[in-house]
Design an enzyme around this catalytic site. Structure first.
Site, PDB file in Angstrom:
ATOM      1  N   GLU A  21       0.829  -1.215   0.000  1.00 24.36           N
ATOM      2  CA  GLU A  21       0.000   0.000   0.000  1.00 24.36           C
ATOM      3  C   GLU A  21       0.859   1.259   0.000  1.00 24.36           C
ATOM      4  O   GLU A  21       2.049   1.214   0.353  1.00 24.36           O
ATOM      5  CB  GLU A  21      -0.947  -0.007   1.199  1.00 24.36           C
ATOM      6  N   LYS A 156      -3.639  -1.022  14.030  1.00 24.90           N
ATOM      7  CA  LYS A 156      -2.901   0.103  14.583  1.00 24.90           C
ATOM      8  C   LYS A 156      -3.183   0.295  16.073  1.00 24.90           C
ATOM      9  O   LYS A 156      -4.305   0.123  16.534  1.00 24.90           O
ATOM     10  CB  LYS A 156      -3.228   1.366  13.795  1.00 24.90           C
TER      11      LYS A 156
HETATM   12  N1  PSU Z   1      -0.505   1.379   8.903  1.00 25.82           N
HETATM   13  C1  PSU Z   1       0.600   2.156   9.028  1.00 25.82           C
HETATM   14  N2  PSU Z   1       0.528   3.425   8.556  1.00 25.82           N
HETATM   15  C2  PSU Z   1      -0.573   3.897   7.912  1.00 25.82           C
HETATM   16  C3  PSU Z   1      -1.721   3.050   7.747  1.00 25.82           C
HETATM   17  C4  PSU Z   1      -1.616   1.811   8.282  1.00 25.82           C
HETATM   18  O1  PSU Z   1       1.615   1.711   9.551  1.00 25.82           O
HETATM   19  O2  PSU Z   1      -0.564   5.040   7.452  1.00 25.82           O
HETATM   20  C5  PSU Z   1      -2.922   3.475   6.940  1.00 25.82           C
HETATM   21  C6  PSU Z   1      -3.323   2.275   6.072  1.00 25.82           C
HETATM   22  O3  PSU Z   1      -3.312   2.695   4.738  1.00 25.82           O
HETATM   23  C7  PSU Z   1      -4.700   1.918   6.519  1.00 25.82           C
HETATM   24  C8  PSU Z   1      -5.208   3.270   6.891  1.00 25.82           C
HETATM   25  O4  PSU Z   1      -5.452   1.288   5.524  1.00 25.82           O
HETATM   26  O5  PSU Z   1      -4.108   3.819   7.612  1.00 25.82           O
HETATM   27  C9  PSU Z   1      -6.479   3.218   7.688  1.00 25.82           C
HETATM   28  O6  PSU Z   1      -6.982   4.506   7.790  1.00 25.82           O
HETATM   29  P1  PSU Z   1      -8.435   4.738   8.417  1.00 25.82           P
HETATM   30  O7  PSU Z   1      -8.303   4.433   9.851  1.00 25.82           O
HETATM   31  O8  PSU Z   1      -8.713   6.202   8.153  1.00 25.82           O
HETATM   32  O9  PSU Z   1      -9.384   3.851   7.672  1.00 25.82           O
END
Ligand code: PSU
Ligand code: MN
Length: 306
Positions: A21, A156
């Site tokens: 990603e 996360k």
């Molecule tokens: N994991 C990381 N750094 C990030 C993300 C995940 O180490 O920046 C990103 C990924 O792209 C994940 C997104 O899909 O955060 C999720 O964001 P949200 O909580 O807004 O859906």
């Protein structure tokens, strides 16, 4: 869909490909660590014997397999906004540059025939979800990406980990830990939660994925690999920092998709760069493991055919 020549060729020849990603490059990590990490992740996939395919939308073209200059532009430019699956058409229709989250990456990858991907930490159920309804679209795409494998270091740290695991169960997303009993805690080695399934080798993981596919089960499979012992940030320390970061997000009225990058940035500052180091290392390690599993999956597939 735009595939790099190398990715298109690998898919034609039936060689293993791993999708990576780009949101973690554009929004998750600062320059220049983001660029270094993105390149190291690609190198780790190659070292395992697979072809890396970093995904993004480049001037409206959904791209699977960024070239080196494109990858650098994603890391450096600041013009690559974060898009999840539902914003893909907005980015493509508007001829925009966009970095893809797990949900958007998984969607574009599987539409191109790439069924293994790696990331840092998954999105999921936020700690204040009861009030804010903030649940990542990653979960919905995981529920749809039948038979695809996502290698990560758990969800996360800023999220409600137990709540996210519950939601994954409801959605029918298969979950396993790699070489640990505990479910990994993203920047920390442990999350404090456990999962039942555990695998020790890429070949075992490949057998698990193949069985899921053979059974025709819906939904993706998620493999959690913990950040290396010496690099992880202790969970108690991280928890305190996260509380503080969330306080600030509320105070500064940060909303919607800006929440995750904001929290990651505050945590990075508060842990004097140790969370950055942990984030970098786990991303590279997950890319490498995804490469190994993609290679092992080809062996299993050959076995099934032969
Ligand atoms: N994991 C990381 N750094 C990030 C993300 C995940 O180490 O920046 C990103 C990924 O792209 C994940 C997104 O899909 O955060 C999720 O964001 P949200 O909580 O807004 O859906
Ligand atoms: Mn969200």
């Amino acid at each position: 869909m735009r595939l790099s020549e190398e990715v298109a060729e690998a898919l034609r020849a039936g060689r293993p490909v791993v999708a990576l990603e780009s949101t973690l490059v554009a929004q998750g990590l600062p320059w220049p660590e983001n660029w270094e990490t993105a390149r190291r992740a690609e190198a780790a996939v190659r070292a395992a014997g697979a072809v890396p395919a970093t995904v993004a939308v480049v001037e409206g073209r959904p791209t699977v397999g960024l070239g080196p200059a494109e990858l650098e532009a994603v890391a450096r430019s600041g013009t690559y906004g974060k898009v999840g699956r539902r914003e893909l058409a907005w980015a493509v229709g508007g001829r925009r540059n966009a970095a893809t989250t797990v949900s958007a990456t998984l969607y574009l990858a599987r539409r191109s025939g790439v069924t293994v991907m790696a990331t840092g930490g998954l999105g999921g159920v936020h700690r204040d979800a009861a009030a804010s309804h903030d649940v990542s679209a990653d979960l919905d795409e995981l529920a749809r990406a039948d038979g695809c494998l996502v290698v990560c270091s758990g969800v996360k740290s800023i999220l409600d980990v137990g709540g996210t695991l519950e939601r994954l169960e409801t959605l029918g997303v298969a979950v396993a830990a790699y070489r640990t009993h505990g479910w990994p805690g993203f920047l920390s080695v442990e999350s404090g939660w456990e999962v039942e399934a555990r695998w020790e080798t890429p070949a075992e993981v490949a057998g698990w994925v193949a069985a899921h596919r053979w059974l025709g089960l819906p939904g993706a499979l998620v493999l959690g690999q913990a950040v290396a012992e010496g690099v992880g940030v202790p969970r108690e320390e991280l928890d305190a920092v996260i509380e503080e970061a969330q306080e600030r997000a509320r105070g500064e009225k940060v909303k919607g998709k800006a929440v995750t990058p904001f929290l990651l940035k505050v945590i990075r500052e508060a842990t004097a760069g140790r969370s950055l180091k942990a984030n970098e290392e786990l991303i590279v390690a997950n890319a490498g493991l995804a490469g190994e599993v993609a290679v092992a999956l080809k062996a299993v597939e050959a076995d099934l055919v032969g």
